[in-house]
Write a protein that holds these residues in place. Structure first.
Motif, PDB file in Angstrom:
ATOM      1  N   SER A 105      -6.120  -0.297   2.676  1.00 24.23           N
ATOM      2  CA  SER A 105      -6.428  -1.510   3.278  1.00 24.23           C
ATOM      3  C   SER A 105      -5.474  -2.792   2.914  1.00 24.23           C
ATOM      4  O   SER A 105      -5.373  -3.928   3.237  1.00 24.23           O
ATOM      5  CB  SER A 105      -7.667  -2.143   3.048  1.00 24.23           C
ATOM      6  OG  SER A 105      -8.047  -2.034   1.855  1.00 24.23           O
ATOM      7  N   TRP A 106      -4.355  -2.000   1.945  1.00 24.63           N
ATOM      8  CA  TRP A 106      -3.520  -3.372   1.278  1.00 24.63           C
ATOM      9  C   TRP A 106      -2.409  -3.540   2.113  1.00 24.63           C
ATOM     10  O   TRP A 106      -1.581  -2.588   2.780  1.00 24.63           O
ATOM     11  CB  TRP A 106      -3.006  -2.742   0.069  1.00 24.63           C
ATOM     12  CG  TRP A 106      -2.076  -3.658  -0.870  1.00 24.63           C
ATOM     13  CD1 TRP A 106      -0.692  -3.329  -0.622  1.00 24.63           C
ATOM     14  CD2 TRP A 106      -2.364  -4.545  -1.675  1.00 24.63           C
ATOM     15  NE1 TRP A 106      -0.186  -4.345  -1.503  1.00 24.63           N
ATOM     16  CE2 TRP A 106      -1.013  -5.017  -2.239  1.00 24.63           C
ATOM     17  CE3 TRP A 106      -3.196  -5.365  -2.144  1.00 24.63           C
ATOM     18  CZ2 TRP A 106      -0.919  -6.123  -2.820  1.00 24.63           C
ATOM     19  CZ3 TRP A 106      -3.072  -6.308  -2.957  1.00 24.63           C
ATOM     20  CH2 TRP A 106      -1.877  -6.667  -3.420  1.00 24.63           C
ATOM     21  N   SER A 107      -1.787  -4.581   2.457  1.00 21.52           N
ATOM     22  CA  SER A 107      -0.621  -5.001   3.348  1.00 21.52           C
ATOM     23  C   SER A 107       0.330  -5.277   2.282  1.00 21.52           C
ATOM     24  O   SER A 107       0.329  -5.814   1.236  1.00 21.52           O
ATOM     25  CB  SER A 107      -0.903  -5.923   4.286  1.00 21.52           C
ATOM     26  OG  SER A 107      -1.946  -5.949   4.974  1.00 21.52           O
ATOM     27  N   ALA A 108       1.578  -4.873   2.739  1.00 18.58           N
ATOM     28  CA  ALA A 108       2.731  -4.959   2.040  1.00 18.58           C
ATOM     29  C   ALA A 108       2.785  -6.258   1.395  1.00 18.58           C
ATOM     30  O   ALA A 108       2.786  -7.260   2.122  1.00 18.58           O
ATOM     31  CB  ALA A 108       4.108  -4.404   2.697  1.00 18.58           C
ATOM     32  N   LEU A 109       2.964  -6.505   0.191  1.00 18.46           N
ATOM     33  CA  LEU A 109       3.206  -8.014  -0.483  1.00 18.46           C
ATOM     34  C   LEU A 109       4.654  -8.397  -0.446  1.00 18.46           C
ATOM     35  O   LEU A 109       5.429  -8.048  -0.515  1.00 18.46           O
ATOM     36  CB  LEU A 109       2.626  -7.925  -2.005  1.00 18.46           C
ATOM     37  CG  LEU A 109       2.660  -9.098  -2.519  1.00 18.46           C
ATOM     38  CD1 LEU A 109       1.253  -9.991  -2.291  1.00 18.46           C
ATOM     39  CD2 LEU A 109       2.637  -9.015  -4.257  1.00 18.46           C
ATOM     40  N   PRO A 110       4.670  -9.573   0.508  1.00 20.42           N
ATOM     41  CA  PRO A 110       5.973 -10.330   0.700  1.00 20.42           C
ATOM     42  C   PRO A 110       6.684 -10.788  -0.620  1.00 20.42           C
ATOM     43  O   PRO A 110       5.956 -11.005  -1.760  1.00 20.42           O
ATOM     44  CB  PRO A 110       5.657 -11.487   1.421  1.00 20.42           C
ATOM     45  CG  PRO A 110       4.225 -11.772   1.192  1.00 20.42           C
ATOM     46  CD  PRO A 110       3.537 -10.612   0.926  1.00 20.42           C
ATOM     47  N   GLY A 111       7.820 -10.965  -0.518  1.00 19.55           N
ATOM     48  CA  GLY A 111       8.372 -11.438  -1.700  1.00 19.55           C
ATOM     49  C   GLY A 111       9.228 -10.419  -2.441  1.00 19.55           C
ATOM     50  O   GLY A 111       8.936  -9.127  -2.107  1.00 19.55           O
ATOM     51  N   ARG A 112       9.904 -10.796  -3.565  1.00 18.03           N
ATOM     52  CA  ARG A 112      10.306  -9.980  -4.426  1.00 18.03           C
ATOM     53  C   ARG A 112       9.858  -9.902  -5.790  1.00 18.03           C
ATOM     54  O   ARG A 112       9.764 -10.918  -6.606  1.00 18.03           O
ATOM     55  CB  ARG A 112      11.883 -10.272  -4.575  1.00 18.03           C
ATOM     56  CG  ARG A 112      13.036  -9.153  -5.195  1.00 18.03           C
ATOM     57  CD  ARG A 112      14.100  -9.626  -4.864  1.00 18.03           C
ATOM     58  NE  ARG A 112      15.260  -8.543  -5.304  1.00 18.03           N
ATOM     59  CZ  ARG A 112      16.056  -8.623  -6.294  1.00 18.03           C
ATOM     60  NH1 ARG A 112      16.198  -9.644  -7.132  1.00 18.03           N
ATOM     61  NH2 ARG A 112      16.710  -7.451  -6.649  1.00 18.03           N
ATOM     62  N   TRP A 113       8.944  -8.625  -6.111  1.00 18.51           N
ATOM     63  CA  TRP A 113       8.330  -8.542  -7.427  1.00 18.51           C
ATOM     64  C   TRP A 113       9.057  -7.476  -8.315  1.00 18.51           C
ATOM     65  O   TRP A 113       9.406  -6.510  -7.864  1.00 18.51           O
ATOM     66  CB  TRP A 113       6.930  -8.379  -6.810  1.00 18.51           C
ATOM     67  CG  TRP A 113       6.166  -9.334  -6.175  1.00 18.51           C
ATOM     68  CD1 TRP A 113       6.391  -9.489  -4.886  1.00 18.51           C
ATOM     69  CD2 TRP A 113       5.305 -10.221  -6.700  1.00 18.51           C
ATOM     70  NE1 TRP A 113       5.676 -10.683  -4.305  1.00 18.51           N
ATOM     71  CE2 TRP A 113       4.836 -10.994  -5.562  1.00 18.51           C
ATOM     72  CE3 TRP A 113       4.804 -10.604  -7.837  1.00 18.51           C
ATOM     73  CZ2 TRP A 113       4.013 -12.356  -5.701  1.00 18.51           C
ATOM     74  CZ3 TRP A 113       4.102 -11.624  -8.107  1.00 18.51           C
ATOM     75  CH2 TRP A 113       3.623 -12.398  -7.012  1.00 18.51           C
TER      76      TRP A 113
END
Length: 231
Positions: free
Chosen positions: A156-164
């Motif tokens: 259920s995790w959506s791709a986290l935006p940004g650069r990590w």
């Protein structure tokens, strides 16, 4: 006065990475910490029996029961991680510290790795921060950031935006839009010791040396409630 003899315990790794680790550590004249003994064993059973690993690590350096020299600080990883491993290692750490009369300090995995994670982020200069992703149970992972930790279901995790910057033993399993992968997975005994001393001396905010449970418990109360107490 900073401690000179540290007993470090870590039973936090979960899943396929499950293991138990005990080490005896001392400050190095050049800075940082030197590991004098290190005993580790793989598997959930090793974490549950971390007391045996601690006894072996202490014996190797001549500290502990029956010896004139005792640790003057016990440092334990409080999580996130294996429910049983955390419970066993934190209980062992508390009992040993009480027995020898020395301070007990707990740190999270992210706190132990934070100086290295922050340094890697600084080298890139344009990252949103770091994520320490470690194995949990049943399609879940623990995600620790600088501001806290959570357990998430990968389905259920959506791709986290940004650069990590993404580190940890389950780093590749977490969808992130623009990941920068780190080789850092599990803190070393020296890194755990350094974070523990930072907490002891007030450089890190206080935290009880208790298991950091972030995954919901599997056990549930019966629908009819608990039985009444015996009379």
């Amino acid at each position: 006065m900073k401690p000179e003899r540290l007993l470090v315990l870590d039973g936090s790794p979960a899943g396929e990475a499950a293991c138990g680790t005990a080490a005896c550590v001392t400050p190095s004249p050049e800075g940082g910490y030197t590991v004098l003994s290190h005993v580790s064993a793989a598997g959930k059973q090793a974490a549950e029996g971390i007391g045996l690993l601690a006894a072996e690590a202490l014996q190797q350096v001549g500290w502990g029961a029956g010896q004139p020299v005792q640790p003057d600080l016990v440092a334990v990883v409080t999580g996130p991680g294996s429910f049983t491993g955390l419970r066993a290692s934190c209980a062992m750490a508390a009992g040993y510290a009480l027995g020898v009369g020395c301070p007990l300090v707990g740190v999270t995995r992210g706190e132990a790795l934070r100086p290295q994670l922050d340094a890697e982020c600084a080298r890139y200069g344009d990252l949103d921060g770091w994520l320490l992703v470690t194995a949990a149970r049943r399609g879940r992972v623990f995600v620790e950031r600088a501001d806290g930790v959570q357990a998430v279901a990968l389905a259920s995790w959506s791709a986290l935006p940004g650069r990590w910057l993404v580190a940890g033993d389950a780093a590749a399993s977490l969808p992130v839009a623009e990941p920068v992968f780190s080789d850092l997975t599990q803190p070393t005994a020296s890194q755990i010791a350094e974070a523990a001393v930072a907490r002891l001396t007030g450089q890190l905010a206080p935290r009880d040396a208790l298991p950091l449970y972030v995954d919901p418990p599997e056990a549930k109360l019966p629908a009819a409630g608990l039985r009444s107490a015996p009379v």
